[in-house]
Design an enzyme around this catalytic site. Structure first.
Site, PDB file in Angstrom:
ATOM      1  N   CYS A  46      -4.721  -6.858   1.373  1.00  0.00           N
ATOM      2  CA  CYS A  46      -3.714  -7.088   2.416  1.00  0.00           C
ATOM      3  C   CYS A  46      -2.336  -7.302   1.793  1.00  0.00           C
ATOM      4  O   CYS A  46      -1.331  -6.781   2.284  1.00  0.00           O
ATOM      5  CB  CYS A  46      -4.091  -8.290   3.281  1.00  0.00           C
ATOM      6  N   SER A  47      -2.297  -8.071   0.720  1.00  0.00           N
ATOM      7  CA  SER A  47      -1.030  -8.316   0.021  1.00  0.00           C
ATOM      8  C   SER A  47      -0.416  -7.010  -0.460  1.00  0.00           C
ATOM      9  O   SER A  47       0.782  -6.769  -0.284  1.00  0.00           O
ATOM     10  CB  SER A  47      -1.246  -9.259  -1.161  1.00  0.00           C
TER      11      SER A  47
END
Length: 162
Positions: A46-47
């Site tokens: 996600c990052s």
């Protein structure tokens, strides 16, 4: 549950962007929007995915597009994550009722209590033009989103024959 497909009206919603501010999809009517559903703040994939969209801000602005991230994390978590990662993308909290917006779009993972990693490109009239659900552990990148935005600009909208 199946993700909404192209040609469908995007369900409107209002979610917290901070503990005291809300953002609605209808706030952006008249311009393209990309909804980025993702499982959780702080996870490596996600990052990376959100950092990529943040870096491609100029490419998205060529289409006057608003990118919006949505996960089941709370507004305080989003604020800390966004500050830590220097993100310039609004992150909305689909926290309570948990996953309500992800459910509207057909991308809530009941067994995990998180959303799928899903992308929706919505045209200025609020119609989904493109959607994609990626495996949770795979960053879908930006190529599909950028191609969908270019197709919208070139008049190849959902439901039209090429």
């Amino acid at each position: 549950m199946t993700a909404l497909k192209s040609g469908v009206s995007a369900p409107d919603f209002s979610l917290p962007s901070t503990p005291d501010q809300r953002v609605s999809l209808s706030d952006f009517r008249g311009r393209p929007v990309v909804l980025v559903f993702y499982p959780a703040d702080w996870s490596p994939v996600c990052s990376d995915q959100l950092a990529l969209y943040n870096e491609l801000k100029d490419e998205f602005s060529e289409f006057d597009t608003q990118i919006i991230g949505i996960s089941v994390d709370g507004a305080w978590c989003h604020m800390a994550f966004s500050k830590d990662r220097n993100l310039h993308i609004p992150l909305l909290a689909d926290f309570e009722p948990k996953g309500a917006v992800a459910r509207l779009y057909g991308v809530y993972r009941e067994k995990d209590g998180e959303s799928e990693r899903a992308l929706f490109v919505i045209d200025p009239n609020g119609i989904i033009q493109w959607s994609y659900v990626s495996p949770v552990g795979v960053n879908p990148g930006a190529d599909g989103v950028l191609k969908a935005l270019a197709s919208m600009v070139n008049g190849k909208l959902a439901g039209e024959k090429s």
